[in-house]
Design an enzyme around this catalytic site. Structure first.
Site, PDB file in Angstrom:
ATOM      1  N   HIS A   5      -7.662   0.791 -11.271  1.00 16.58           N
ATOM      2  CA  HIS A   5      -7.922   1.654 -12.145  1.00 16.58           C
ATOM      3  C   HIS A   5      -8.577   1.297 -13.444  1.00 16.58           C
ATOM      4  O   HIS A   5      -8.172   1.428 -14.279  1.00 16.58           O
ATOM      5  CB  HIS A   5      -6.558   2.277 -12.654  1.00 16.58           C
TER       6      HIS A   5
ATOM      7  N   HIS B  17      -8.861   8.954 -11.298  1.00 15.44           N
ATOM      8  CA  HIS B  17      -7.953   8.041 -10.648  1.00 15.44           C
ATOM      9  C   HIS B  17      -8.477   6.541 -10.865  1.00 15.44           C
ATOM     10  O   HIS B  17      -7.882   5.818 -11.381  1.00 15.44           O
ATOM     11  CB  HIS B  17      -7.547   8.589  -9.475  1.00 15.44           C
TER      12      HIS B  17
ATOM     13  N   GLU C  66      -0.428   3.634  -0.951  1.00 22.29           N
ATOM     14  CA  GLU C  66      -1.822   3.873  -0.364  1.00 22.29           C
ATOM     15  C   GLU C  66      -2.079   3.002   0.919  1.00 22.29           C
ATOM     16  O   GLU C  66      -3.177   2.797   1.342  1.00 22.29           O
ATOM     17  CB  GLU C  66      -2.848   3.593  -1.383  1.00 22.29           C
TER      18      GLU C  66
ATOM     19  N   HIS D 238      -8.060  -1.697  -4.446  1.00 20.15           N
ATOM     20  CA  HIS D 238      -7.987  -0.341  -5.506  1.00 20.15           C
ATOM     21  C   HIS D 238      -7.398  -0.856  -6.772  1.00 20.15           C
ATOM     22  O   HIS D 238      -6.401  -1.472  -6.822  1.00 20.15           O
ATOM     23  CB  HIS D 238      -6.989   0.734  -4.567  1.00 20.15           C
TER      24      HIS D 238
ATOM     25  N   GLU E  40     -29.176  -6.036 -11.614  1.00 18.03           N
ATOM     26  CA  GLU E  40     -28.612  -6.555 -10.383  1.00 18.03           C
ATOM     27  C   GLU E  40     -27.694  -5.511  -9.315  1.00 18.03           C
ATOM     28  O   GLU E  40     -27.598  -5.597  -8.295  1.00 18.03           O
ATOM     29  CB  GLU E  40     -27.400  -7.582 -10.672  1.00 18.03           C
TER      30      GLU E  40
HETATM   31  O1  2HA Z   1       0.399   2.933  -8.163  1.00 14.01           O
HETATM   32  O2  2HA Z   1      -2.745   2.794  -7.828  1.00 14.01           O
HETATM   33  O3  2HA Z   1      -2.796   5.124  -6.102  1.00 14.01           O
HETATM   34  C1  2HA Z   1      -0.424   2.388  -7.380  1.00 14.01           C
HETATM   35  C2  2HA Z   1      -1.588   3.209  -7.287  1.00 14.01           C
HETATM   36  C3  2HA Z   1      -1.576   4.656  -6.568  1.00 14.01           C
HETATM   37 ZN    ZN Z   2      -4.197   4.284  -7.894  1.00 10.97          ZN
END
Ligand code: 2HA
Ligand code: ZN
Length: 274
Positions: A141, A210, A115, A139, A169
């Site tokens: 998940h 995602h 990414e 980033h 909050e």
């Molecule tokens: O595997 O999260 O979006 C890495 C990620 C791709």
């Molecule tokens: Zn990801």
């Protein structure tokens, strides 16, 4: 000074480990980047060993000459603490803003995160809009936010308002709101463009089905923001699991009172009547 002795590397590894412990980084899920300060890169100059220039896959002209600490493609957050030199690396951006080279780390032939285009485009937007204030892009998940992308309309207004309502909050922590990217193929320029467009307005962008991206001034702010949004999503999942309707909630005028008291500006577009 050694890279691994610097405050920024220690903070980076701690944040990755905290994210792993939250359950946000199954397998090789998620990625993290930090825009290194000039004085910080000067400290570790002797350890830098630049490799070959390689294409980023997008153009980030305003980041030319900058250095980033990034997680590696296919690397596991779970391993960052025990094997940092394999799992992360420092990359330098060239004058044109279209190439990078690895200067430290990723020692076993690793590459920066898949990414990288989204990370760099987000960094560029934050540099343009907030100067040197925003240095961390993260980033992951997180399960509850992802779950909500199956049942809520994929609209900034809806996600922002529903998540604000779940904890007092929230509007104070993310007053600008949350952007939502519809499902897209990850890992390229296109999703990076869409995400960085939202990052002009927000510090949080959700990728449907995602995960989530956040921007923060430092590791505490970025991690805290992710944590707050995901906790709010967890409460919403619990509420929706218990009942179709809320018996009571925080009302638009109450948000306006909160904004006045806490000296934040809450855009009216999120305070619609339902
Ligand atoms: O595997 O999260 O979006 C890495 C990620 C791709
Ligand atoms: Zn990801």
């Amino acid at each position: 000074m050694k890279v691994l002795e610097t405050e920024f590397a220690i903070g980076f590894i701690r944040m990755a480990t905290d994210g792993w412990n939250q359950g946000w980084h199954e397998r090789n899920g998620g990625n993290l980047s930090y825009r290194i300060k000039k004085e910080e890169i000067d400290q570790v100059n002797e350890e830098l060993n630049p490799g070959k220039w390689q294409a980023i896959g997008t153009e980030v002209k305003d980041l030319s000459g900058e250095y980033f600490l990034v997680t590696g493609s296919g690397k596991y957050f779970r391993n960052l603490e025990i094997n940092p030199e394999d799992s992360m690396g420092i990359v330098e951006i060239d004058e044109t803003g279209t190439n990078y080279r690895i200067c430290w780390g990723l020692v076993n032939g690793g590459r920066p995160t898949s990414e990288l285009p989204t990370h760099l485009m987000n960094h560029q937007v934050k540099k343009q809009t907030k100067g040197d204030d925003m240095r961390v892009i993260y980033h992951c998940h997180p399960a509850n936010v992802i779950a909500l992308t199956f049942v809520l309309p994929l609209k900034d207004q809806v996600f922002t308002r529903e998540l604000w309502e779940m904890a007092t909050e929230c509007p104070v922590v993310f007053p600008d709101g949350i952007g939502v990217v519809p499902w897209m193929v990850p890992g390229g320029r296109e999703i990076g463009e869409k995400t960085s467009e939202l990052m002009k307005k927000y510090d949080v962008a959700i990728w449907a089905h995602h995960g989530m991206f956040v921007a923060g001034e430092n590791f505490d702010m970025a991690f805290g923001l992710m944590h707050t949004v995901e906790k709010s999503a967890e409460i919403l999942v619990k509420v929706m699991s218990m009942s179709k309707e809320k018996l009571q909630t925080i009302k638009p005028d109450e948000f306006r009172d909160l904004a006045r008291e806490f000296k934040v500006t809450l855009p009216e577009k999120f305070l619609y009547e339902k």
